[in-house]
Design a protein around this motif. Structure first.
Motif, short mmCIF file in Angstrom:
data_model
loop_
_atom_site.label_atom_id
_atom_site.label_comp_id
_atom_site.label_asym_id
_atom_site.label_seq_id
_atom_site.Cartn_x
_atom_site.Cartn_y
_atom_site.Cartn_z
N UNK A 1 -37.29 31.04 0.51
CA UNK A 1 -37.34 30.44 1.84
C UNK A 1 -36.49 29.18 1.87
N UNK A 2 -35.76 28.97 2.96
CA UNK A 2 -34.89 27.82 3.10
C UNK A 2 -35.39 26.97 4.26
N UNK A 3 -35.50 25.66 4.02
CA UNK A 3 -35.91 24.72 5.06
C UNK A 3 -34.82 23.69 5.28
N UNK A 4 -34.46 23.45 6.54
CA UNK A 4 -33.55 22.36 6.89
C UNK A 4 -34.41 21.18 7.30
N UNK A 5 -34.23 20.06 6.62
CA UNK A 5 -35.14 18.94 6.78
C UNK A 5 -34.62 17.87 7.75
N UNK A 6 -33.81 18.28 8.72
CA UNK A 6 -33.26 17.33 9.69
C UNK A 6 -32.88 18.09 10.95
N UNK A 7 -33.34 17.64 12.10
CA UNK A 7 -33.08 18.34 13.36
C UNK A 7 -31.60 18.37 13.71
N UNK B 1 -24.74 32.53 -4.95
CA UNK B 1 -23.78 31.46 -4.74
C UNK B 1 -23.71 31.00 -3.28
N UNK B 2 -24.48 31.65 -2.41
CA UNK B 2 -24.37 31.35 -0.99
C UNK B 2 -24.68 29.89 -0.67
N UNK B 3 -25.75 29.37 -1.25
CA UNK B 3 -26.12 28.00 -0.95
C UNK B 3 -25.12 27.01 -1.53
N UNK C 1 -26.68 18.52 1.16
CA UNK C 1 -27.35 18.44 -0.13
C UNK C 1 -28.49 19.45 -0.16
N UNK C 2 -28.56 20.24 -1.21
CA UNK C 2 -29.64 21.22 -1.36
C UNK C 2 -30.45 20.91 -2.60
N UNK C 3 -31.76 21.10 -2.50
CA UNK C 3 -32.66 20.92 -3.63
C UNK C 3 -33.51 22.17 -3.76
N UNK C 4 -33.49 22.77 -4.93
CA UNK C 4 -34.23 24.00 -5.16
C UNK C 4 -35.51 23.71 -5.96
N UNK C 5 -36.60 24.28 -5.53
CA UNK C 5 -37.87 24.23 -6.25
C UNK C 5 -38.21 25.65 -6.65
N UNK C 6 -37.89 26.00 -7.88
CA UNK C 6 -37.91 27.37 -8.38
C UNK C 6 -36.97 28.21 -7.51
N UNK C 7 -37.13 29.52 -7.53
CA UNK C 7 -36.30 30.39 -6.72
C UNK C 7 -36.93 30.67 -5.35
N UNK C 8 -38.08 30.04 -5.09
CA UNK C 8 -38.83 30.39 -3.90
C UNK C 8 -38.56 29.46 -2.71
N UNK C 9 -38.25 28.20 -2.97
CA UNK C 9 -38.11 27.23 -1.89
C UNK C 9 -36.84 26.41 -2.12
N UNK C 10 -36.03 26.29 -1.06
CA UNK C 10 -34.83 25.45 -1.07
C UNK C 10 -34.88 24.54 0.16
N UNK C 11 -34.60 23.26 -0.05
CA UNK C 11 -34.54 22.29 1.03
C UNK C 11 -33.09 21.86 1.23
N UNK C 12 -32.68 21.73 2.50
CA UNK C 12 -31.32 21.29 2.85
C UNK C 12 -31.42 19.96 3.57
#
Length: 315
Positions: A265-271, A289-291, A301-312
């Motif tokens: 799952x990918x979350x964008x942390x800014x409107x 390689x998409x991210x 900037x992307x931060x991955x927490x395992x393969x399940x969650x990515x924050x942008x």
């Protein structure tokens, strides 16, 4: 230049680009393309922008020899639960509304694909369906009936005429009918989109019936039907040739599309970041390689927490 003229040039450039990169142009078509390019400097500029974008996306897919691999951040169970609650409450929860982490759901569907999988299936009436990643559907065919229930996902149909009558597709957003033709349908929850590349398709929603001809598209839902639009078929169907193509789309739309092709799952942390317009071409053969491509191309900037969650985040 007015917006209508700009849209026409963009549409023509997309069509020529798709022909040269996804087909086998004839000598006559090459001559017509040359004449189109020479007719207006804006034609050449629009086509060059597509070529440059394509070339840049190919370069971004090549790993930098100087770049060392970065291990994903460690995430404890407590922190993971907290992150999930925070992300769920965030104003921007970018990514599709359905969370699929394991890659497959609708386990009892007649036809389905996992996240990142593409599949061509032959239907009992001789028609075919090409399924994008994370797509599921049920089939109902007989001597007098041919119907598909698209549970979720995206699919390209080639419908052949049949004595069984009309071919129908049922979704949560509405119903489609045709006797023969080629078209792409996507549906998530109660929102749908159809684009016709050949023939005619009838779209039925609550209180409205719309007839779509070749080259047109329509967004629809159980509550409302959008305006008929010219379909950017080269862009919308690029996934069939192993690419995702975005021209001036919000980052939120791009991230939603990625959910179909990569697990997690990918979350964008800014409107404001979620609304930023993006032009990007991604290679489906390199989902991991998409991210990286996204972060390099957009300077995010992307931060991955395992393969399940990515924050942008904004850079």
């Amino acid at each position: 230049m007015d917006h209508t003229a700009a849209d026409d040039i963009s549409h023509q450039a997309n069509a020529w680009f798709a022909l040269f990169h996804g087909g086998a142009p004839t000598p006559e078509q090459r001559a017509a393309w040359s004449a189109w390019m020479a007719a207006d400097v804006r034609h050449a500029q629009a086509y060059a922008e597509l070529e440059n974008l394509w070339a840049a996306s190919a370069l971004l897919l090549q790993p930098s020899p100087a770049a060392a691999p970065v291990a994903p951040a460690r995430l404890s169970r407590r922190r993971f639960v907290g992150l999930g609650l925070a992300a769920s409450a965030a104003a921007v929860t970018a990514g599709a509304g359905t969370l699929w982490l394991n890659g497959v759901d609708s386990p009892f569907a007649d036809l389905r694909t996992a996240v990142g999988e593409r599949r061509i299936a032959y239907l009992p009436d001789g028609s075919t369906v090409e399924m994008a990643g994370h797509t599921a559907m049920n089939l109902d065919f007989s001597a007098t009936r041919r119907a598909v229930e698209l549970l979720h996902g995206q699919a390209f149909f080639r419908v052949r005429p049949s004595a069984a009558g009309e071919f129908s597709i049922n979704t949560q957003a509405g119903r489609l009918h045709t006797r023969e033709g080629e078209f792409c349908v996507s549906c998530e929850n109660d929102a749908g989109l159809v684009a016709v590349s050949q023939g005619r398709v009838q779209v039925l929603t609550a209180g409205q019936q719309t007839e779509l001809e070749e080259g047109l598209s329509l967004s629809f839902s159980a509550r409302a039907t959008g305006d008929i639009q010219r379909a950017e078929l080269a862009q919308m169907l690029a996934w069939r040739n192993g690419r995702l193509v975005f021209f001036n789309e919000p980052l939120l739309t791009v991230v939603d599309a990625l959910q179909r092709w990569r697990k997690g799952r990918i979350f964008i942390m800014d409107k404001q970041l979620a609304a930023r317009r993006v032009s990007l071409i991604l290679n489906l053969d390199h989902p991991d390689q998409m991210l990286d491509v996204l972060s390099r191309a957009l300077a995010v900037r992307t931060t991955r927490y395992t393969d399940l969650v990515t924050l942008i985040y904004p850079a």
